[in-house]
Design a protein around this motif. Structure first.
Motif, PDB file in Angstrom:
ATOM      1  N   ASP A  35       0.842  -1.192   0.000  1.00 39.22           N
ATOM      2  CA  ASP A  35       0.000   0.000   0.000  1.00 39.22           C
ATOM      3  C   ASP A  35       0.882   1.248   0.000  1.00 39.22           C
ATOM      4  N   ALA A  36       0.651   2.165  -0.930  1.00 37.08           N
ATOM      5  CA  ALA A  36       1.506   3.346  -1.095  1.00 37.08           C
ATOM      6  C   ALA A  36       1.503   4.223   0.150  1.00 37.08           C
ATOM      7  N   ASP A  37       0.318   4.520   0.679  1.00 40.01           N
ATOM      8  CA  ASP A  37       0.239   5.411   1.848  1.00 40.01           C
ATOM      9  C   ASP A  37       0.911   4.784   3.066  1.00 40.01           C
ATOM     10  N   MET A  39       3.254   2.500   3.067  1.00 45.65           N
ATOM     11  CA  MET A  39       4.691   2.403   2.809  1.00 45.65           C
ATOM     12  C   MET A  39       5.402   3.712   3.151  1.00 45.65           C
ATOM     13  N   VAL A  40       4.839   4.832   2.723  1.00 43.53           N
ATOM     14  CA  VAL A  40       5.460   6.133   2.974  1.00 43.53           C
ATOM     15  C   VAL A  40       5.315   6.524   4.448  1.00 43.53           C
ATOM     16  N   HIS A  52      12.865   6.997   0.229  1.00 45.36           N
ATOM     17  CA  HIS A  52      11.648   6.399   0.779  1.00 45.36           C
ATOM     18  C   HIS A  52      10.517   7.406   0.931  1.00 45.36           C
ATOM     19  N   THR A  55       9.183  12.182  -3.082  1.00 41.89           N
ATOM     20  CA  THR A  55       8.753  11.709  -4.398  1.00 41.89           C
ATOM     21  C   THR A  55       9.596  12.304  -5.518  1.00 41.89           C
ATOM     22  N   ALA A  68      10.341   1.128  -1.100  1.00 41.86           N
ATOM     23  CA  ALA A  68       9.975   0.847   0.293  1.00 41.86           C
ATOM     24  C   ALA A  68      11.219   0.698   1.149  1.00 41.86           C
ATOM     25  N   ARG A 107       8.151  -1.607  -4.443  1.00 42.88           N
ATOM     26  CA  ARG A 107       7.451  -0.365  -4.748  1.00 42.88           C
ATOM     27  C   ARG A 107       5.960  -0.499  -4.443  1.00 42.88           C
ATOM     28  N   ALA A 108       5.317   0.640  -4.338  1.00 45.77           N
ATOM     29  CA  ALA A 108       3.875   0.661  -4.099  1.00 45.77           C
ATOM     30  C   ALA A 108       3.159  -0.106  -5.211  1.00 45.77           C
ATOM     31  N   GLY A 109       2.198  -0.919  -4.805  1.00 48.16           N
ATOM     32  CA  GLY A 109       1.426  -1.702  -5.762  1.00 48.16           C
ATOM     33  C   GLY A 109       1.990  -3.080  -6.030  1.00 48.16           C
TER      34      GLY A 109
END
Length: 225
Positions: A35-37, A39-40, A52, A55, A68, A107-109
């Motif tokens: 999950d992108a949110d 992860m960050v 990390h 962007t 990540a 990575r996200a996704g």
């Protein structure tokens, strides 16, 4: 009498024990999606390195975008390990890990297939009632067709697991308790014994078996042998 129920890593009654985790066993821990949110957010809290969390900088770098934190990735592994194995197994603590490798950026996704392989198992010498299990955990990135494309994480570690409880037949338990309650010959008062007294040897004549008592010199020699 039945032995108390052993608890799994999440507190529920356990269904798997040390004896079930045999070398060669592979346990599928499911598939996790990054999950992108989350992860960050993890990186901002625990590992705020620019690739990390930033962007723009990450996009202009050789990474081509945010990646990540490795510790976020291993946290995803740990959650899958708990959900799919420790929640069922009579797990105790872990004495540690021998290897933790991040083999490719995450990575996200990304969809990551997770599994553990049992590499070895032996009774614990430090903790009676537990066994030490050696495990290898892996995470593999899946492609659009759900086939593994690349290994992204590998870890080797050990876990302690309880041995399976032994159930005692109630009738056998009652028989054992009754036997313990019957006094033995030596439990009776001295006045009730046929010889009217203790059977210990007279120090002047030797042991009750007719052998001379051992001298302090020979005992000392044996201790130093």
């Amino acid at each position: 009498m039945t032995a108390p129920d052993a608890r799994s890593g999440t507190g529920r009654p356990a269904e798997l024990f040390f004896e079930d985790l045999v070398p060669g066993l592979t346990v599928d821990l499911g598939v996790v999606t990054v999950d992108a949110d989350e992860m960050v957010a993890f990186a901002r809290r625990f590992d705020p390195q620019w690739y990390h969390v930033d962007t723009d900088l990450a996009a202009a770098s050789r990474h081509g975008g945010l990646i990540a934190s490795g510790f976020y990735t291993v946290s995803l592994f740990m959650r899958a390990y708990v959900d799919h194995l420790l929640s069922r197994a009579a797990a105790d603590a872990s004495p540690g890990l021998e290897e933790l490798r991040w083999l490719a950026p995450v990575r996200a996704g990304d969809r990551l297939a997770v599994r553990v392989d049992v590499m070895g198992a032996r009774p614990s010498t430090a903790r009676p009632g537990l066994g030490t299990v050696s495990l290898t955990g892996t995470m593999l990135r899946l492609g659009p067709d759900d086939r593994p494309e690349q290994e992204v994480l590998r870890t080797r570690f050990r876990g302690w697991f309880a041995v399976r409880p032994v159930e005692v037949d109630p009738a056998e338990a009652e028989t054992a308790e009754a036997a313990e309650a019957v006094p033995t010959h030596d439990d009776r008062p001295l006045t009730d014994r046929p010889d009217g007294g203790p059977t210990a040897a007279d120090p002047a004549t030797g042991s009750s078996d007719g052998d001379p008592t051992e001298s302090s010199d020979s005992a000392e020699a044996r201790r130093n042998d």
